[in-house]
Design an enzyme around this catalytic site. Structure first.
Site, PDB file in Angstrom:
ATOM      1  N   SER A 298       0.799  -1.224   0.000  1.00 25.92           N
ATOM      2  CA  SER A 298       0.000   0.000   0.000  1.00 25.92           C
ATOM      3  C   SER A 298       0.830   1.272   0.000  1.00 25.92           C
ATOM      4  CB  SER A 298      -0.953   0.003   1.192  1.00 25.92           C
ATOM      5  OG  SER A 298      -0.229  -0.044   2.402  1.00 25.92           O
TER       6      SER A 298
ATOM      7  N   HIS B 168      -5.105  -3.308  -2.731  1.00 19.49           N
ATOM      8  CA  HIS B 168      -4.769  -2.380  -3.823  1.00 19.49           C
ATOM      9  C   HIS B 168      -4.639  -3.079  -5.171  1.00 19.49           C
ATOM     10  CE1 HIS B 168      -4.353   1.029  -1.160  1.00 19.49           C
ATOM     11  NE2 HIS B 168      -3.815   0.179  -0.313  1.00 19.49           N
TER      12      HIS B 168
ATOM     13  N   LYS C 159     -11.355   0.813  -2.034  1.00 17.40           N
ATOM     14  CA  LYS C 159     -10.315   1.338  -2.924  1.00 17.40           C
ATOM     15  C   LYS C 159     -10.827   1.371  -4.363  1.00 17.40           C
ATOM     16  CE  LYS C 159      -7.488   1.039   0.764  1.00 17.40           C
ATOM     17  NZ  LYS C 159      -6.929   0.208   1.811  1.00 17.40           N
TER      18      LYS C 159
END
Ligand SMILES: *Cc1c(COP(=O)(O)O)cnc(C)c1O
Length: 400
Positions: free
Chosen positions: A169, A197, A228
């Protein structure tokens, strides 16, 4: 009542060390946002908004209780069924956030065994290890020789879990997933990956790095986030039925919390539908991330990773990182300084993120601003960090 002086002293010390945190007012001004995790721009997608509004009419706002009491809804169940199907796994569980998922899942599945955890794992995974009754062994970031030597030393206690993010991240680099799978098989350990991610960004259908590398069948437990690239909120775990059932029975962060409002679960179903079809957008975003890194390197900045939309610009010490962030803000570019303890000492950086919401002119604006402020704020950023001893700050010589 008198306030214990400890608070003010401790806050002063944070400020003296340039580690003080405060909430940014993101809604002020028209800055270009280069620090959001909304990689595909889905948080503003009209279909997502429509589904969420309709779900409010159908379900109301609050969920009224934890999932195991009164908070379970049709929308939650539908979402979990869709997740299991999408991943081709037996079962799925929806969590209130990625943080909740990491903490609850790790502490539940690790029993009194051993957890092998990457040094750069996210705080949620670290805190899961801290809450667990297992022994936690930290291996050097992405260092598979180190992991193997540790696996060899711990052959007695079970279960054994290797835990890693897939796209890290704060660095935007990737875990050596092929090698992790090889080691987990060789040492009969289980593998848990956090695809926070990578979901939406990698894989033909956007299911993450394991999909991209064709390693789905080798993953024992996969965590993904809705907050995200999926543009919404919440998180999930997918895996074999007995493991997910165990988590449902034991993960305290799942059991002892009010369920996420059903409207979010309904919007998440839509997010999955949308993200499946965004293959070209994923590829285009990653291409831009490669080019962006090339531009940074051409300006002698140090970065990490290859094609993920998380692009660190390494500065070194927190003071200069804050100064660079503020100088960019004055040029209309919003990108946050990331400092310890989020990253190791001497590794403060700007964490730049790209999104499909950016237009070409905004990339130009970014680089024009960066070129303008670099000389004004700290000339020694030209010196590459890689050549320096561990923990050294490349901007140590920078004038105050
Ligand atoms: C953001 C993040 C989380 C936490 O997810 P939230 O839904 O924001 O709580 C967990 N793991 C990683 C690797 C993350 O980057």
């Amino acid at each position: 009542m008198t306030l214990d002086p400890w608070f003010e002293q401790s806050l002063e010390s944070l400020k003296d060390n340039h580690l003080f945190r405060e909430l940014p007012a993101s809604w002020v001004g028209a800055d270009v946002n280069f620090c959001s995790n909304d990689y595909l721009g889905l948080s503003k997608h009209p279909e997502m908004k429509r589904v969420a509004k309709e779900a409010i009419d159908q379900f109301g706002l609050g969920s009224s209780g934890s999932r195991l009491v009164s908070g379970n809804s049709k929308a939650h169940v539908e979402l979990e069924k869709l997740l299991a199907d999408w991943y081709g796994k037996e079962d799925a569980l929806f969590f209130n956030s990625g943080y909740n998922a990491g903490v609850g899942v790790i502490s539940a599945v690790s029993g009194e065994g051993v957890i092998f955890s990457d040094q750069y794992n996210h705080a949620s995974l670290v805190d899961g290890c801290r809450l667990s009754k297992a022994e936690t062994v930290v291996y050097e970031h992405a260092n598979m020789a180190h992991l193997e030597s540790l696996l060899k030393q711990h052959s007695e206690r079970f279960p054994q879990w290797i835990v890693s993010e897939t796209v890290f991240s704060m660095d935007g680099d990737k875990a050596p997933l092929n090698k992790l799978v090889e080691l987990k098989k060789k040492y009969k350990a289980s593998l848990l990956i956090d695809e926070a991610h990578a979901v939406g960004v990698y894989g033909d259908l956007g299911r993450g790095l394991a999909e991209e590398l064709g390693l789905f069948n080798e993953i024992d437990l996969l965590l993904g986030m809705f907050g995200k690239a999926l543009g919404s909120f919440g998180a999930f775990a997918v895996g074999d039925k007995p493991i997910i059932t165990w988590i449902l029975n034991k993960a305290r962060s799942f059991i002892f919390t009010t369920a996420v409002p059903p409207l979010i679960a309904a919007a998440n179903v839509k997010a999955i539908e949308l993200v499946k079809g965004m293959k070209n957008e994923r590829l285009s975003l990653r291409k831009k991330a490669e080019v962006f890194r090339d531009f940074l390197k051409a300006l002698d900045f140090v970065t990490e990773g290859d094609d993920s939309p998380i692009i660190p610009l390494l500065v070194g010490d927190p003071e200069n990182t804050l100064r660079l962030s503020k100088a960019l803000k004055e040029e209309g570019i919003w990108v946050q300084a990331i400092r310890p303890p989020t990253v190791p000492k001497g590794m403060s950086r700007l964490r730049i993120t790209l999104s499909l919401l950016h237009q070409e002119k905004e990339y130009q604006q970014f680089f024009t601003a960066l070129k303008k402020v670099r000389g004004e704020t700290c000339p020694s950023w030209d010196r590459p960090m890689r050549d320096m001893p561990q923990g050294a700050s490349p901007s140590g010589a920078c004038p105050a």
